[in-house]
Scaffold this motif. Structure first.
Motif, PDB file in Angstrom:
ATOM      1  N   SER A  74     -23.367 -20.422   9.309  1.00  0.00           N
ATOM      2  CA  SER A  74     -24.280 -19.874   8.299  1.00  0.00           C
ATOM      3  C   SER A  74     -25.634 -20.553   8.392  1.00  0.00           C
ATOM      4  N   PHE A  75     -26.682 -19.750   8.381  1.00  0.00           N
ATOM      5  CA  PHE A  75     -28.051 -20.273   8.433  1.00  0.00           C
ATOM      6  C   PHE A  75     -28.971 -19.169   7.945  1.00  0.00           C
ATOM      7  N   THR A  76     -30.270 -19.439   7.883  1.00  0.00           N
ATOM      8  CA  THR A  76     -31.180 -18.355   7.522  1.00  0.00           C
ATOM      9  C   THR A  76     -32.115 -18.071   8.686  1.00  0.00           C
ATOM     10  N   VAL A  77     -32.442 -16.807   8.826  1.00  0.00           N
ATOM     11  CA  VAL A  77     -33.428 -16.394   9.831  1.00  0.00           C
ATOM     12  C   VAL A  77     -34.516 -15.599   9.124  1.00  0.00           C
ATOM     13  N   ASN A  78     -35.720 -16.081   9.231  1.00  0.00           N
ATOM     14  CA  ASN A  78     -36.867 -15.433   8.572  1.00  0.00           C
ATOM     15  C   ASN A  78     -36.565 -15.177   7.089  1.00  0.00           C
ATOM     16  N   GLY A  79     -35.905 -16.152   6.465  1.00  0.00           N
ATOM     17  CA  GLY A  79     -35.633 -16.091   5.039  1.00  0.00           C
ATOM     18  C   GLY A  79     -34.379 -15.324   4.659  1.00  0.00           C
ATOM     19  N   ARG A  80     -33.729 -14.742   5.636  1.00  0.00           N
ATOM     20  CA  ARG A  80     -32.554 -13.918   5.386  1.00  0.00           C
ATOM     21  C   ARG A  80     -31.299 -14.741   5.700  1.00  0.00           C
ATOM     22  N   ASP A  81     -30.259 -14.653   4.844  1.00  0.00           N
ATOM     23  CA  ASP A  81     -29.007 -15.359   5.108  1.00  0.00           C
ATOM     24  C   ASP A  81     -28.240 -14.676   6.228  1.00  0.00           C
ATOM     25  N   VAL A  82     -27.721 -15.499   7.120  1.00  0.00           N
ATOM     26  CA  VAL A  82     -26.933 -14.957   8.226  1.00  0.00           C
ATOM     27  C   VAL A  82     -25.605 -15.704   8.289  1.00  0.00           C
ATOM     28  N   ASP A  83     -24.511 -14.970   8.351  1.00  0.00           N
ATOM     29  CA  ASP A  83     -23.190 -15.563   8.574  1.00  0.00           C
ATOM     30  C   ASP A  83     -22.617 -14.905   9.816  1.00  0.00           C
ATOM     31  N   LEU A  84     -22.266 -15.728  10.802  1.00  0.00           N
ATOM     32  CA  LEU A  84     -21.807 -15.151  12.059  1.00  0.00           C
ATOM     33  C   LEU A  84     -20.515 -15.804  12.508  1.00  0.00           C
ATOM     34  N   ASP A  85     -19.610 -14.964  12.967  1.00  0.00           N
ATOM     35  CA  ASP A  85     -18.386 -15.476  13.561  1.00  0.00           C
ATOM     36  C   ASP A  85     -18.537 -15.283  15.063  1.00  0.00           C
ATOM     37  N   ILE A  86     -18.905 -16.355  15.749  1.00  0.00           N
ATOM     38  CA  ILE A  86     -19.277 -16.200  17.157  1.00  0.00           C
ATOM     39  C   ILE A  86     -18.974 -17.504  17.890  1.00  0.00           C
ATOM     40  N   ASP A  87     -18.767 -17.416  19.185  1.00  0.00           N
ATOM     41  CA  ASP A  87     -18.550 -18.609  20.016  1.00  0.00           C
ATOM     42  C   ASP A  87     -19.603 -19.667  19.660  1.00  0.00           C
ATOM     43  N   PRO A  88     -19.170 -20.828  19.174  1.00  0.00           N
ATOM     44  CA  PRO A  88     -20.130 -21.844  18.700  1.00  0.00           C
ATOM     45  C   PRO A  88     -21.064 -22.360  19.792  1.00  0.00           C
ATOM     46  N   ASP A  89     -20.719 -22.151  21.059  1.00  0.00           N
ATOM     47  CA  ASP A  89     -21.600 -22.576  22.155  1.00  0.00           C
ATOM     48  C   ASP A  89     -22.743 -21.589  22.405  1.00  0.00           C
ATOM     49  N   THR A  90     -22.664 -20.423  21.824  1.00  0.00           N
ATOM     50  CA  THR A  90     -23.682 -19.402  22.100  1.00  0.00           C
ATOM     51  C   THR A  90     -25.065 -19.929  21.739  1.00  0.00           C
ATOM     52  N   PRO A  91     -26.006 -19.883  22.668  1.00  0.00           N
ATOM     53  CA  PRO A  91     -27.362 -20.344  22.346  1.00  0.00           C
ATOM     54  C   PRO A  91     -28.008 -19.459  21.265  1.00  0.00           C
TER      55      PRO A  91
END
Ligand code: FES
Ligand code: FES
Lengths: 720, 152
Positions: B3-20
């Motif tokens: 979970s993080f924000t991008v350009n002020g928007r909340d993002v939750d992603l289930d993805i390979d943690p190594d993905t750049p």
């Protein structure tokens, strides 16, 4: 767009306004019959005028930073008397009949960008297209207003009739204009009446490229698209013997793995998964037909080849006069393979659906690629559409006679065994190790002086691979030698006495390609550094010495050399610990001379300033010309300082990314001062000609400063 | 889940943690202004702001971004980015354009920290941003121009 209707003389009218479809082979107007199936974005048009007054020019040359979107639109806008703010540009799709490049000959119509030909081959064609559209707008206004056409003026996008007080923008007239006859040979302006040509109109693509909004290939996403990376053989000419994809298929996101002619393709739902999947592949390669020689071994063979003299490709008098020379100078030069390294690595998007294929990418030879894709997929040509979009640099890399990238994309689609969209992505490592290099080259030069220091004979033998051989471009050679291998060694303007130019054609599975300024990348260096050395040995000044060797009619050559000497304050000697060197090279019809100022920083050359004089005929956009000279200087400098692609013994490429194939950094970039020669000759290109003089001028400055002669590039190290 | 924000928007992603972060921005979020040039922190085309500091997204695994604020060129705001983009447009800096998002991000970060940079400051701050088209003369000029506008 509403339904299209075919109108007289081939104009297409519809909701989108006027579309002017014409090609002007040999300067003669010929209206294209309107295709029944034509749509607003149909390819047979250069100009599209919309009801909202915007004028969109279909640009038949790839925009890769060199400026055709702006340059070609300027030519149209000039004759159309448009306002610059209403101009737009868009890449023209693949269509040989409409968009062929006349500079590539007419035996085989090729739509393509290269040889710095965009402005030269479009200059009259785009102006005539603009002039025709203007005449039709005027005719439409005359009819609507019931006034004589001769009394109508067009200025900055406004059509007006002073006496009646009527006026209109282009958009409102576009429907009526579409019904007007096409002028057969519309008159174009006198140069003295130019409003836009010769001015610094703002570039049409600047804002999108400054805000991150410009759309390049990597930015194209289609529904259900998979991203694909390919494991290529580590040696040139090797093929797949066997592979194991078990581990790759276990990587989350990897959907399939397929063997294609160029290697093993890994298909995944995102780019990272595709790369990770490729890393997990095990591939055995068959090296039977592979290049296994290393660079050192290749240079030895090239050296023997130049010693043997090659085949004669240019000769005037008997070179045996060298035996009577009072003094003979000799040198052998080594140039490595070079990668183009456009900052956007190669990529392409292909979508195959119900027997039709669509592609989106920065495509430099659209019609060559289109034919290849049709062949691979077994589709008729009409069912392959190539949408040409912005390219993040090319420098020759995307101009592939072999169409290898388009072919790879098509093979990927085919091997998937289903309809679908695929984005082929090359990484930087794929790019640097992937071949299509500037050919490695050896030059041998010999010159003889008489007792008075006059040059009485000159011999230059070049050894390298041919770029054109083995590609569809080979037809252009008509059985003769490949001049791109030695252009610039041949065709010199200087009076050098008896002269012989030889060429030894070398063979290797390493693929080679034109690299920004092609043969001039090495011939310019070898000729202009050796000539400098000869002039100094004869006790002559490098500037005056060159001028003295030029025949009386070499006005434009003399012009740039004198100009660059003037703006650089040339004295011929080192001052304040700085050395100065000059070089002059004409390439692709454009004359460029450069003077380099250099410092010795603990044995490392550092360039502080470059002066450049360029004569490219009528300067269409001086700002773009200056930008191309600045960029050409930086591109050439980074390469001369740092870059080489080498093969280890066994044949594998030794470089992999920018840590060992370094790009010029901002701290290394000199100040660049450009003088553009005012000329009324037809315009020629500027994308490449700024490159060739830089490295020799730099080497000449370095020799003047340190006494060290540089017979190998790059400067950063001898090639072992 | 990251979970993080991008350009002020909340993002939750289930993805390979190594993905750049680069490929998350591009492939998952379709923020394509951030470019790929090398993948190994050698070119700067992928520069984004991570908690206000310039960062090469190609070598930033998504696992490292947990709880952070990411800003891409699409989401930049403030006087510095405006001054930089205006200066860039005034002298037509871009050629092919591929590096320019990264250049604009690094130049903006520089001006946020040093309002009137010297040539040396520019060399240091922009050293990691390659321009293969070598638009460096104009990049330097535009940064100086932007600094002047900001001085007001
Ligand atoms: S792509 Fe990240 S630094 Fe080059
Ligand atoms: S503008 Fe092309 S890489 Fe910078």
């Amino acid at each position: 767009m509403t339904a299209m209707q075919t109108t007289r003389r081939g104009f297409l009218a519809g909701g989108a306004g006027l579309m002017l479809a014409m090609t002007l082979p040999l300067g003669k107007a010929r209206a294209q019959a309107a295709a029944a199936a034509a749509e607003p974005f149909a390819p047979n048009a250069f100009i599209r005028i919309a009801p909202d007054d915007t004028v969109t020019v279909m640009i038949k040359h790839l925009e890769m930073g060199q400026g055709p979107y702006t340059g070609l639109s300027t030519l149209v806008a000039e004759e159309l008397d448009a306002d610059w703010a209403q101009m737009r540009a868009e890449g023209a799709p693949a269509n040989a009949a409409e968009y062929y490049n006349s500079a590539f000959g007419t035996a085989l119509l090729i739509q393509g960008t290269g040889g710095s030909t965009a402005i030269a081959n479009s200059y009259m064609q785009m102006r005539k297209a603009g002039a025709a559209a203007r005449a039709m707008l005027v005719a439409a206004a005359a009819e609507e207003w019931g006034v004589p056409a001769e009394e109508i003026t067009v200025k900055a996008g406004v059509v007006a009739h002073e006496a009646s007080g009527k006026s209109s923008g282009f958009g409102a007239l576009s429907q009526a204009a579409a019904g007007q006859p096409v002028p057969e040979d519309p008159p174009v302006k006198d140069a003295k009446d130019f409003v836009l040509i010769g001015t610094d109109v703002p570039k049409l693509d600047t804002v999108a490229k400054t805000t991150g909004k410009a759309v390049f290939t990597l930015d194209v996403f289609r529904d259900g698209m998979l991203t694909v990376v390919v494991a290529h053989p580590p040696k040139f000419g090797a093929t797949v013997a066997s592979f194991d994809d078990k581990a790759a298929l276990e990587v989350s996101g990897v959907e399939m793995v397929r063997q294609i002619p160029s290697g093993i393709a890994v298909y995944a739902t995102n780019t990272y998964a595709a790369m990770k999947g490729r890393d997990a592949l095990t591939v055995e390669w068959d090296d039977v037909n592979a290049e296994t020689r290393g660079t050192a071994e290749l240079f030895e063979e090239y050296s023997k080849a130049v010693a043997a003299g090659g085949v004669t490709v240019e000769e005037n008098d008997d070179i045996a006069v060298l035996e009577d020379a009072a003094q003979i100078l000799e040198a052998e030069y080594q140039f490595p393979y070079l990668a183009h390294a456009p900052l956007e690595p190669l990529d392409a998007v292909i979508e195959v659906k119900e027997g039709k294929a669509d592609m989106w990418y920065g495509c430099q030879f659209p019609t060559v690629d289109r034919g290849t894709v049709a062949q691979v997929l077994g589709l008729p040509l009409e069912d392959v559409t190539i949408n040409v979009i912005l390219a993040g640099g090319s420098f020759g890399r995307r101009a592939q006679g072999s169409a290898h990238l388009a072919a790879e994309a098509a093979e990927i689609a085919k091997a998937s065994g289903r309809d679908g969209a695929f984005k082929l992505v090359w990484t930087r490592e794929d790019d640097l190790k992937g071949g299509y290099y500037r050919p490695m080259t050896v030059h041998k030069l010999r010159a003889g002086l008489d007792v008075d220091g006059n040059i009485i004979g000159w011999e230059n033998v070049v050894a390298n691979q041919s770029i054109m051989t083995g590609t569809p471009m080979e037809a252009m050679l008509q059985g003769g030698p490949d001049a791109t291998s030695f252009e610039g060694s041949s065709g010199l303007p200087y009076n050098l006495g008896a002269k012989r130019i030889g060429w030894a054609k070398m063979e290797s599975p390493v693929s080679v390609l034109w690299w920004r300024s092609v043969g001039h990348t090495h011939t310019g260096y070898a000729v202009e550094t050796f000539l400098d050395e000869v002039l100094v040995a004869a006790g002559k000044d490098p500037v005056q010495g060159r001028l003295d060797l030029l025949p009386a009619d070499a006005v434009r050559e003399r012009g740039v050399i004198e100009k660059v000497a003037e703006i650089s304050g040339w004295t011929g000697s080192t001052r304040d610990g700085k050395g100065y060197g000059i070089a002059y090279v004409k390439s692709f019809g454009t004359y460029v001379a450069e003077v380099v100022e250099i410092e010795n920083r603990d044995g490392v050359p550092h360039i502080t300033k470059v002066w450049c004089a360029v004569d490219c005929g009528i300067p269409v956009n001086p700002n773009v010309i200056r930008a191309q000279m600045e960029g050409g200087v930086g591109f050439a400098l980074g390469t001369a300082l740092h870059d080489r692609i080498t093969l280890a013994p066994g044949g594998e490429v030794e470089q992999s990314n920018f840590h060992d194939y370094p790009m010029l950094r901002i701290s290394e970039m000199p100040e660049v001062e450009v003088a553009i020669i005012q000329s009324d000759a037809d315009p020629t290109g500027v994308g490449e000609p700024g490159v060739p003089p830089l490295a020799p001028a730099m080497a000449n400055a370095w020799r003047a400063l340190t006494g060290t002669k540089q017979y190998q590039l790059p400067f950063s190290g001898a090639i072992s | 889940m990251t979970s993080f924000t991008v350009n002020g928007r909340d993002v939750d992603l289930d993805i390979d943690p190594d993905t750049p972060l680069l490929w998350v921005l591009r492939d998952e979020l379709r923020l394509t202004g951030t470019k790929f040039g090398c993948g190994v922190a050698q070119c700067g085309a992928c520069t984004v702001m991570l908690d206000g500091m310039p960062r090469r997204s190609c070598v930033t695994p998504i696992s490292m971004v947990e709880g952070s604020e990411v800003t891409t060129i699409e989401g930049m705001e403030g006087p510095e980015i405006t001054a930089v983009q205006t200066a860039w447009e005034a002298i037509d800096v871009p050629q092919c354009g591929w590096c320019q998002s990264g250049q604009v991000m690094s130049a903006t970060a520089l001006l946020q920290q040093i309002p009137s940079p010297t040539d040396e400051d520019i060399n240091n701050a922009m050293a990691g941003n390659v321009c293969r088209c070598a638009t460096y003369v104009r990049i330097r000029q535009a940064i100086h121009d932007a600094a002047k506008t900001l001085e007001g």
